[in-house]
Design an enzyme around this catalytic site. Structure first.
Site, PDB file in Angstrom:
ATOM      1  N   THR A 105       0.851  -1.188   0.000  1.00 30.30           N
ATOM      2  CA  THR A 105       0.000   0.000   0.000  1.00 30.30           C
ATOM      3  C   THR A 105       0.891   1.243   0.000  1.00 30.30           C
ATOM      4  O   THR A 105       2.037   1.162   0.425  1.00 30.30           O
ATOM      5  CB  THR A 105      -0.860  -0.056   1.282  1.00 30.30           C
ATOM      6  OG1 THR A 105      -1.823  -1.085   1.113  1.00 30.30           O
ATOM      7  CG2 THR A 105      -1.568   1.247   1.594  1.00 30.30           C
TER       8      THR A 105
ATOM      9  N   GLY B  77     -10.596  -2.210   3.927  1.00 30.00           N
ATOM     10  CA  GLY B  77      -9.486  -2.273   4.876  1.00 30.00           C
ATOM     11  C   GLY B  77      -9.350  -0.998   5.672  1.00 30.00           C
ATOM     12  O   GLY B  77     -10.292  -0.202   5.780  1.00 30.00           O
TER      13      GLY B  77
ATOM     14  N   THR C 153       0.222   1.121   7.136  1.00 34.21           N
ATOM     15  CA  THR C 153       0.226   0.042   6.158  1.00 34.21           C
ATOM     16  C   THR C 153       0.418  -1.293   6.870  1.00 34.21           C
ATOM     17  O   THR C 153       1.065  -1.347   7.914  1.00 34.21           O
ATOM     18  CB  THR C 153       1.330   0.231   5.109  1.00 34.21           C
ATOM     19  OG1 THR C 153       1.400  -0.950   4.309  1.00 34.21           O
ATOM     20  CG2 THR C 153       2.694   0.485   5.732  1.00 34.21           C
ATOM     21  N   GLY C 154      -0.139  -2.350   6.291  1.00 29.89           N
ATOM     22  CA  GLY C 154      -0.018  -3.670   6.910  1.00 29.89           C
ATOM     23  C   GLY C 154      -1.364  -4.369   6.888  1.00 29.89           C
ATOM     24  O   GLY C 154      -2.209  -4.064   6.042  1.00 29.89           O
ATOM     25  N   GLU C 155      -1.576  -5.284   7.798  1.00 27.08           N
ATOM     26  CA  GLU C 155      -2.836  -6.030   7.821  1.00 27.08           C
ATOM     27  C   GLU C 155      -3.958  -5.116   8.296  1.00 27.08           C
ATOM     28  O   GLU C 155      -4.012  -4.728   9.470  1.00 27.08           O
ATOM     29  CB  GLU C 155      -2.708  -7.232   8.753  1.00 27.08           C
ATOM     30  CG  GLU C 155      -3.924  -8.132   8.703  1.00 27.08           C
ATOM     31  CD  GLU C 155      -3.908  -9.153   9.819  1.00 27.08           C
ATOM     32  OE1 GLU C 155      -3.029 -10.026   9.821  1.00 27.08           O
ATOM     33  OE2 GLU C 155      -4.785  -9.062  10.697  1.00 27.08           O
ATOM     34  N   GLY C 156      -4.840  -4.775   7.359  1.00 24.04           N
ATOM     35  CA  GLY C 156      -5.888  -3.802   7.642  1.00 24.04           C
ATOM     36  C   GLY C 156      -6.707  -4.126   8.871  1.00 24.04           C
ATOM     37  O   GLY C 156      -7.033  -3.239   9.678  1.00 24.04           O
TER      38      GLY C 156
HETATM   39  N1  LIG Z   1      -0.477  -3.309   2.610  1.00 27.38           N
HETATM   40  C1  LIG Z   1      -1.451  -2.757   3.122  1.00 27.38           C
HETATM   41  O1  LIG Z   1      -1.182  -1.827   3.752  1.00 27.38           O
HETATM   42  C2  LIG Z   1      -2.836  -3.319   2.970  1.00 27.38           C
HETATM   43  C3  LIG Z   1      -3.896  -2.479   3.596  1.00 27.38           C
HETATM   44  N2  LIG Z   1      -3.534  -1.985   4.888  1.00 27.38           N
HETATM   45  C4  LIG Z   1      -5.167  -3.276   3.690  1.00 27.38           C
HETATM   46  O2  LIG Z   1      -5.322  -4.042   4.609  1.00 27.38           O
HETATM   47  O3  LIG Z   1      -5.982  -3.149   2.816  1.00 27.38           O
END
Ligand SMILES: NC(=O)C[C@H](N)C(=O)O
Length: 331
Positions: A201, A231, A251-254
């Site tokens: 992201t 997300g 950013t990461g696991e939404g």
């Molecule tokens: N890489 C990401 O940041 C994905 C984003 N945070 C989501 O979960 O949609």
């Protein structure tokens, strides 16, 4: 890391959770793009563009380049389509706009800005957001434009493994091996295996020389996500937040970022615990986030820039008015 120069500051990210075996070429490609985007933002800040103008400009550039997971190059839904989302927040007056479920809008962040400025609402999604885009005359393209060969390969792998992919690697021989290694030791979420890596992201946070903070985030979400899944990125307070104190993009696991309301938490602990920017970032990552899930970038109204993550890496870059500039991936 923290800088406190009292002038403008900018940070960009291209996602957290980077695969430690990511090919060198791909790392270089990502760093070059981050450097180019930082320079774009720096030039804009030197030309006295406002913080909100700069975050939009930089995120548009990241959306247009297919390297990261936003705009062109977005992660695909389980149906093989692209559903993009984005948000933007201007710390001045805490104005915000967000969009989800976009299938044809070339630059989602600019539609989020139009929601903020030209609609009576904060957040539009799916058909209504697409109608608004047409009404506003923003550039639209066929859904195919956003779909890259690389992502089609990654979706195939994700489907074979029945995995919602947080990873985002090149489906070459090496990539395939690394990928199956991920799938062999899946983490379960709601009964589904999920790899520990995050896709890429994008986000940008800026404080301008007048001390105004802004933040913007844009994404295609997670590879093999359910159609309709939303997300953290478009959710104000979760993936994006700006106020008179700071600007934050995550950013990461939404799902983990949403549970922790990470972006707003940074501002809250600065305000109520009277922590400095980097201290606040460290606190939130330590206390509000599950291990290995996410990262964030932040700026403060004092011209500080800070970042933090608890994943293997995070593509990021930052610069301050005194000439400091850094682009990195690992800790
Ligand atoms: N890489 C990401 O940041 C994905 C984003 N945070 C989501 O979960 O949609």
């Amino acid at each position: 890391m923290e800088r406190n120069m009292g002038g403008w500051a900018i940070a960009v990210h291209g996602g957290a959770g980077v695969d430690p075996n990511l090919p060198q070429q791909r790392q270089e490609e990502a760093k070059q793009l981050l450097t180019r985007c930082l320079n774009l933002g720096i030039d804009a800040l030197r030309s006295n563009l406002s913080a909100v103008d700069v975050v939009e400009l930089v995120v548009r550039e990241l959306e247009t380049d297919p390297v990261f997971n936003s705009g062109r190059g977005s992660a695909l839904t389980a149906k093989g389509t692209v559903e993009m989302e984005s948000s933007i927040m201007d710390g001045l007056g805490r104005r915000c706009g967000a969009v989800s479920g976009l299938t044809t809008v070339k630059n989602p962040v600019s539609l989020a800005r139009l929601v903020m400025e030209r609609s009576p609402h904060s957040y539009l999604a799916f058909a209504g957001a697409e109608d608004f885009a047409r009404q506003q005359g923003v550039e639209v393209v066929d859904n195919e434009y956003f779909i890259t060969e690389e992502n089609v390969g990654m979706l195939k792998l994700a489907k074979e493994a029945n995995t919602i992919m947080f990873d985002y690697r090149i489906p070459e021989a090496g990539g395939l091996e690394t990928c199956s290694a991920v799938v062999e030791s899946p983490i379960l979420m709601n009964g589904l295996p999920i790899s520990v890596y995050a896709p890429e992201t994008v986000g940008c946070v800026v404080v301008d020389s007048q001390g105004r903070c802004a933040a913007a985030t844009s994404t295609g979400g997670l590879m093999n996500k359910m159609s309709g899944r939303i997300g953290d990125s478009p959710l104000i307070g979760a993936g994006t937040y700006a106020c008179n104190l700071c600007g934050v993009s995550c950013t990461g696991e939404g799902e983990a970022i949403i549970r922790g309301t990470l972006a707003r938490e940074v501002a809250a602990v600065m305000e109520y615990k009277e922590l400095g920017l980097q201290e606040a970032v460290n606190f939130v990552i330590r206390e509000r986030l599950d291990e290995g899930k996410a990262g964030l970038i932040a700026v403060s109204n004092k011209g500080e820039v800070a970042w933090g993550f608890n994943t293997t890496g995070m593509f990021r870059g930052c610069a301050t008015e005194d000439g400091f500039m850094e682009v990195g991936i690992w800790d």
